[in-house]
Design an enzyme around this catalytic site. Structure first.
Site, short mmCIF file in Angstrom:
data_model
loop_
_atom_site.label_atom_id
_atom_site.label_comp_id
_atom_site.label_asym_id
_atom_site.label_seq_id
_atom_site.Cartn_x
_atom_site.Cartn_y
_atom_site.Cartn_z
N ARG A 1 -10.17 2.45 8.96
CA ARG A 1 -9.81 1.06 9.22
C ARG A 1 -10.91 0.31 9.94
O ARG A 1 -10.77 -0.88 10.21
CB ARG A 1 -8.57 1.03 10.10
CG ARG A 1 -7.26 0.80 9.38
CD ARG A 1 -6.17 0.86 10.43
NE ARG A 1 -4.97 0.15 10.09
CZ ARG A 1 -3.93 0.69 9.46
NH1 ARG A 1 -3.97 1.93 9.05
NH2 ARG A 1 -2.86 -0.01 9.24
N LYS B 1 0.82 -1.21 0.00
CA LYS B 1 0.00 0.00 0.00
C LYS B 1 0.86 1.27 0.00
O LYS B 1 0.60 2.21 -0.74
CB LYS B 1 -0.87 -0.07 1.26
CG LYS B 1 -1.81 1.03 1.52
CD LYS B 1 -2.76 0.61 2.65
CE LYS B 1 -2.08 0.47 4.01
NZ LYS B 1 -1.76 1.76 4.65
#
Ligand code: ADP
Ligand code: ZN
Length: 216
Positions: free
Chosen positions: A89, A14
């Site tokens: 998240r 990422k």
């Protein structure tokens, strides 16, 4: 304006892709992980609180993280747009984000999920090293620095992040599954999700991202 969200398991690559995308579109980077590591380095109150969670691979409580992002979103002017990296998240973070964006009448353009299998993850994580000074990342096998143990960019020492140690990685993967994975459905339902195969070379992954964003 291009407003992106980038998601992926720890070790999915990422960070590498985030950097390429940022450069390409000239976006403002908002990385909660980076914000926390900076605060820890400074020894601020936020840093001291966050450190308790980061080192174990646990999530910092939602309220603290949401407050930080709310602060950044309300004080920053985005010329070309932004990329949120490592946030949201959890579902409750995603809901908080929706509210922040609605208030400013900002739309998300897409959510990029860099998808990698678990067995590849642990392999990648054990070899990962980061610069103790500038945060540049390396890998003992796949992305070696020119001089062993030394950062190409700034010459400082490379270290293993405390949360890259095996116990923490396993914990982070577990948390990812329980808390973060449900977000994929959340964004799929909003028709924003773009899944990218993250097991290819990083250049190829980037090409795929651009393709999915309709750039190539
Ligand atoms: P990764 O390398 O796993 O993508 P990040 O650099 O994004 O990690 O984040 C590192 C750590 O910072 C996380 O394990 C967590 O402790 C904390 N953190 C970062 N973003 C969040 C968030 N959105 N909510 C809660 N904790 C976070
Ligand atoms: Zn460095």
């Amino acid at each position: 304006m291009i407003n992106l969200l980038i998601m992926g398991k720890p070790g999915a690559g990422k960070g590498t892709q985030a950097k390429k995308i940022l450069d390409h579109f000239n976006l403002t980077h908002i990385s909660t992980g980076e914000i926390y590591r900076e605060e820890i380095k400074k020894g601020s109150y936020i840093g001291q609180e966050a450190k308790k969670y980061l080192d174990q691979g646990n999530l910092v409580p939602d309220k603290m993280t949401n407050d930080i992002v709310r602060g950044v979103l309300s004080t920053t002017e985005f010329e070309n747009g932004f990329m949120l990296d490592g946030y949201p998240r959890t579902i409750s973070q995603a809901e908080a984000l929706d509210e922040m964006l609605n208030k400013r009448q900002i739309q998300l353009t897409a959510v990029i999920n860099v998808d990698v299998d678990d067995d590849i993850i642990s392999d990648r994580m054990s070899g990962r090293r980061v610069c103790s000074n500038c945060g540049e990342t390396y890998h003992l096998e796949y992305q070696q620095p020119k001089v062993d143990g030394v950062c190409d960019v700034c010459g400082h020492q490379l270290i293993q992040r405390p949360d890259d140690l095996k116990e923490s990685v396993l914990n982070r993967l577990k948390i990812y599954k329980n808390k973060t994975q449900p977000l994929l459905d959340y964004y799929e339902q909003k028709d924003l999700l773009r899944v990218i195969d993250g097991e290819n070379s990083s250049d190829r992954v980037f090409e795929d991202i651009l393709k999915k964003l309709g750039e190539l």
